[in-house]
Design a protein around this motif. Structure first.
Motif, short mmCIF file in Angstrom:
data_model
loop_
_atom_site.label_atom_id
_atom_site.label_comp_id
_atom_site.label_asym_id
_atom_site.label_seq_id
_atom_site.Cartn_x
_atom_site.Cartn_y
_atom_site.Cartn_z
N ASP A 108 37.90 42.02 33.64
CA ASP A 108 38.33 41.00 32.68
C ASP A 108 39.54 41.48 31.88
OD1 ASP A 108 36.91 38.60 32.86
OD2 ASP A 108 35.11 39.58 32.09
N GLN A 109 39.48 42.72 31.40
CA GLN A 109 40.62 43.26 30.63
C GLN A 109 41.87 43.34 31.49
OE1 GLN A 109 40.25 46.90 28.29
NE2 GLN A 109 38.05 46.70 28.51
N ASP B 69 43.06 39.76 31.82
CA ASP B 69 43.55 39.12 30.60
C ASP B 69 44.82 39.78 30.06
OD1 ASP B 69 41.46 37.44 30.85
OD2 ASP B 69 40.22 38.36 29.30
N GLN C 277 45.97 31.89 34.77
CA GLN C 277 44.73 31.51 34.14
C GLN C 277 43.55 31.65 35.08
OE1 GLN C 277 43.77 29.53 31.00
NE2 GLN C 277 45.09 31.26 30.53
#
Length: 904
Positions: free
Chosen positions: A199-200, A203, A386
């Motif tokens: 996720d990091q 993102d 996204q």
RNA sequence: GCCCGAAUGGCGAAACAGGUAGACGCAAGGGACUUAAAAUCCCUCACCUUCACAGGUAUCCCGGUUCGAUUCCGGGUUCGGGCACCA
């Protein structure tokens, strides 16, 4: 100064000056820092043109930032572990260590000959224990934090050489040396939990605004985050016979899908050949067993697996559809990857192209459950960063445009045409019971809710990214700091026993790693209980070393810790330069390591290692050959070929050679050009200038001997111009107020060049257009024949600006010319010139005049003319009027300072 | 197979936010200088029509949006990078 430009002499004296003054030593001080880094080279032997290009780019940026007043760090080292050293050992019997060290010292000399401003006091080599002991230390920290684990995973196995092969060593499914058909084999290996950071890593891509968009997209797709649903299919009555409970935990087969809206179209389930259920079915069914065996007869590279013919076999096992209660057969298929999701997917042939092809081949039903008829809520568009990438095996085509209208209208919803291909776009549900007429998003949610209520499924975020297997069954790498003990299991080597030093005298022979035969290495005592134990003989993936070297350059001499506060000062790297081939793996692993180092409390600044990234293109060259014996081609080096109007001939004998395509410089095509030879014939500055001028940095660059001549010619011209100018003695001071129009024009050109050069080098990283601007100024100076005192003052200003601008690109000649122009101090320490706004101002503007978008004329107008005045002047122009006569003007467009367009 | 790019004169390229297509360089041709050569300097140089002025065509292909598209959108072709053990 000498009238003649002698590159060898100029370069020797500039390099001697830099060395005497230790010009490139970086020190931590209070100024704004700028960390400029090139991807360090693998010491393969000699420098190639790709290196020259890479390091010229970073050297130009480093020197430019230095002239801008920044405290610049521009270090260099060697990525010294790797397979080629082992190959060299097999071929010529020299130990990998010896081969590597000798290559490093040779390449270092070559780098110096090119005048690169590296701070060699910070040199590091990843094969030295002082370096790799800290990654062993980090590995132990990660092990303690639970970010490291061991599990079985598949490798390419050469059954003849009894060794693990790299993907590169598998050619057409066979071992490169033995020629044996490669097999898949499972062995235990160490993994880093990069998925914990998925996720990091995803993102934070949004914060990397100074990275190329393509690289960010590739990384986002690689991580492949998707929102989907896990669905459980219970085993049908009678299907569980002779199956052990381990084959199907909980008696359920779980699949992952990003298209739960198509769940009513499931006509079978596909599992990977390595799925426990397939392995269990193979126990009782010879056909399945044969399929599982066949699937093993292959390497592990994904490209090979994805292009092979789609094959499968029915397992003779049925499961129950959780919403319809129907029996659904389970198949094993060779295109389902065990490593992604649950290793099982629901097959919806009507709405997934791969399933469609599989169902067509095996005569399985295709049930249409999505209609093309547009629904009230339009389908979501693909969202790039996204939600980039068709992540799931079920997600073959996220709709990127509204589906075409079906024949049906309104609520009725006509079935899609799936006779030629699957209908993979989003649409309205049909044949789906209570979910009919729902659009994608509503259907997704309603079905997910229904499954969750029945405890037959759950929403789940999934990643394409897999954990990073870091074990390599290789000798020339960093030993993994673990000991295996019969009673204590896998025990990390305690910190006070690090580093685990790799013996450097061993020679690989093409079979198993020599470490596995070196008792003095693997025999040890268990750090926990003291009993005899066996040391791990696998080494780290070499990406491990290259994932943190950027931080170590801040404190390469530190022997009490991995990093100290200097790393916080220098990080992040302000400008990173390297090949586009590293867009995903190296750059993703380095980003991962930065976050790991941050999270174990090491002093690094920020969440990302590289602020701005430039990916340079490849260096390519023409290929030439003659047909040799037994159909083989004898490749001829471009340096030995003369191009004539008729074609290419070999210089040595004047006879023709055949011309092949343009390819990346390589040994196999013998089209590499040795930088050293070109430096000797044309000088390092000419090589650097050619590299930077011939193509923008991110495009591939074609080697061209004539181009080098052109670069050398430009430098010669500049030298002569300065020499002629300085021969007349010192120039007087410039009197800006009293310049004539011609003089103002030249001064404007000078300051335009300064502005353009700085913008191109500093902001755009378009060195080719910066150099073109410098050439234009040289041309303007050549045409400028004034000989008054003020003309000489103008020339002094222009030549000084030119030399300062070119200093980052051609530092040696600039070093000499700067002194010749009478400036105190060395140009390397000079301040970057500023463009004078007053000099840039002009009193007239040119407008292009179009009629219906076609160029008809151009007019000159005073600065600040009104639109009305511009239009009037445009209409008055003879050639414009010709095209307006008798026609009504429908529209008049004025682009201030640029263009007029009449629409008639 | 999947993901990401790229394509412009004889060649490398430029046009940065949708506004003069081809800056700059290479190659080629012509000229000057020279006994000659090299070096250097000057001129020409996308294609077609034209004595000229000028006009037409042209940025991989097919379509779309726009007053205007190399640039934006849709569909293709070809070439290149990556696909987890080359680095």
């Amino acid at each position: 100064m000498n009238e003649q430009y002698s590159p060898a002499e100029v370069e020797r004296s500039a390099q001697a000056f830099w060395q005497q003054h230790d010009s490139y030593r970086a020190r931590e001080d209070g100024r704004d820092k700028f960390y400029c880094l090139s991807m360090f080279p693998y010491p393969s032997g000699r420098l190639h043109m790709g290196h020259v290009r890479n390091y010229t780019i970073s050297d130009v940026i480093a020197r430019y930032q230095r002239m801008r007043g920044k405290n610049v760090l521009h270090p260099m080292g060697f990525d010294a572990f790797g397979l080629p050293a082992e190959n060299a050992a097999i071929k010529s019997g020299v130990a990998p260590a010896e081969w590597t060290y000798s290559n490093m010292s040779y390449m270092k000399r070559q780098l110096d000959a090119l005048g690169f401003g590296f701070d060699w006091s910070r040199e590091l080599a990843t094969c030295r224990p002082e370096y790799y002991r800290w990654e062993q230390w980090l590995f132990v920290q990660l092990l303690k934090k639970g970010l490291v684990y061991r599990k079985n995973s598949v490798v390419n196995w050469d059954p003849v050489d009894h060794t693990v092969l790299a993907n590169e060593q598998v050619i057409d499914g066979r071992g490169w040396r033995s020629g044996a058909l490669v097999e898949q084999r499972e062995i235990p290996q160490w993994f880093l939990k990069i998925t914990d950071y998925a996720d990091q890593l995803h993102d934070d891509l949004a914060t990397l605004t100074e990275w190329p968009e393509a690289v960010r997209t590739m990384q986002a797709n690689w991580i492949g985050r998707s929102e989907g649903v896990e669905i459980d299919f219970a085993l049908a009555d009678g299907s569980g016979e002779k199956l052990t409970p381990a084959a199907l935990p909980g008696g359920k087969l779980t699949v992952y899908t990003t298209r739960p809206d198509t769940v009513f179209g499931v006509s079978f389930i596909s599992v990977a050949a390595q799925h426990p259920l397939a392995l269990a079915a193979a126990q009782r069914d010879t056909q399945v067993a044969a399929f599982v065996e066949e699937a093993k007869q292959s390497g592990v590279a994904e490209a090979a697996l994805a292009t092979q013919e789609k094959k499968g076999v029915a397992l003779g096992i049925d499961v129950i559809h959780p919403l319809t209660g129907e029996r659904v057969p389970v198949w094993a298929a060779n295109f389902v990857l065990m490593g992604y999701g649950t290793g099982a997917v629901m097959a919806v042939p009507a709405h997934d192209q791969r399933d469609w092809e599989f169902a067509s081949a095996y005569g399985l039903p295709k049930k249409i459950v999505v209609s093309a008829t547009p629904s009230l809520t339009p389908p979501r568009k693909g969202e790039g960063l996204q939600d980039a990438g068709a992540a799931g095996l079920q997600d073959a085509g996220a709709a990127s445009s509204p589906p075409p209208c079906g024949e049906g209208s309104g609520e009725g919803a006509a079935p899609s045409d799936i006779s030629q291909a699957a209908f993979t776009e989003h649409g309205t549900l049909i044949n789906s019971g209570v979910f009919n007429d729902l659009a994608f998003e509503a259907a997704f949610n309603a079905i997910a809710d229904a499954l969750e209520q029945k405890s037959a499924g759950r929403r789940r975020k999934n990643f394409r990214l897999r954990d990073w297997g870091v074990s390599r069954q290789r000798y020339w790498g960093c030993p993994i700091p673990v000991v295996y003990c019969k009673s204590c299991g896998a025990v990390p080597v305690p910190e006070d026993q690090l580093p685990v030093v790799l013996p450097e005298h061993l020679k690989p022979d093409g079979a198993a790693s020599p470490l596995t035969k070196e008792a003095s290495f693997y025999e040890c005592a268990c750090p926990s209980c003291g009993e005899p134990a066996r040391r791990e003989t696998d080494t780290f993936d070499t990406f491990f070393e290259s994932s943190w070297y950027y931080a170590r350059f801040a404190c390469p001499d530190l022997d009490t810790a991995m990093l100290d506060e200097r790393a916080r000062y220098w990080s992040p790297v302000d400008q990173y330069v390297g090949g586009i081939e590293h867009a995903v793996l190296h750059l993703l692993y380095a980003r991962f390591f930065h976050k790991l180092m941050r999270d174990v409390g090491l002093p690094v600044a920020g969440d990302e290692p590289f602020k701005r990234l430039l990916c340079q293109g490849m260096v390519v060259a023409g290929t030439y050959f003659r047909d040799g014996q037994n159909g083989k081609k004898d490749w001829i080096n471009p340096a030995d070929v003369e191009l004539t109007a008729e074609g290419a001939v070999l210089r040595a004998d004047g006879q023709p050679v055949q011309v092949g395509g343009r390819e990346k410089m390589s040994k196999s095509k013998n089209n590499g050009v040795d930088p050293e030879i070109i430096i000797r014939s044309h000088g390092a500055d000419a090589v650097r200038l050619f590299m930077m001028f011939t193509a923008p940095p991110d495009q591939s660059l074609e080697w061209n001997e004539a181009g080098i001549d052109g670069a050398a010619r430009f430098l010669k011209r500049l030298w002569r111009m300065v020499s002629e100018h300085t021969a007349q003695g010192a120039a007087p001071a410039l009197q800006v107020q009293s310049l004539s129009a011609t003089q103002k024009d030249l001064r404007r050109k000078t300051h335009q060049t300064i502005a353009k050069f700085g913008d191109d080098v500093g902001r755009r990283l378009q060195f080719n257009t910066a150099i073109a601007a410098a050439m234009e100024l040289v041309n303007a100076l050549q045409k400028f024949d004034g000989s008054t005192e003020q003309d000489r003052a103008l020339r002094q200003e222009a030549l000084s600006a030119l030399v300062a601008c070119l200093a980052p690109i051609t530092p040696h000649i600039a070093h000499s010319l700067w002194t010749a122009l009478g400036h105190a101090g060395a140009v390397i320490d000079a301040t970057w010139p500023e463009a004078d706004a007053a000099a840039l101002a002009s009193d007239a503007v040119k407008f292009v005049v179009q009629v219906n978008g076609k160029l008809r004329s151009s007019i000159e107008m005073p600065v600040g003319s009104s639109n009305e005045a511009v239009l009037a002047a445009a209409k008055a122009d003879e050639n414009v009027a010709k095209f307006l006569v008798g026609l009504a003007i429908k529209k008049e467009i004025v682009v201030p300072g640029k263009l007029v367009n009449f629409v008639v």
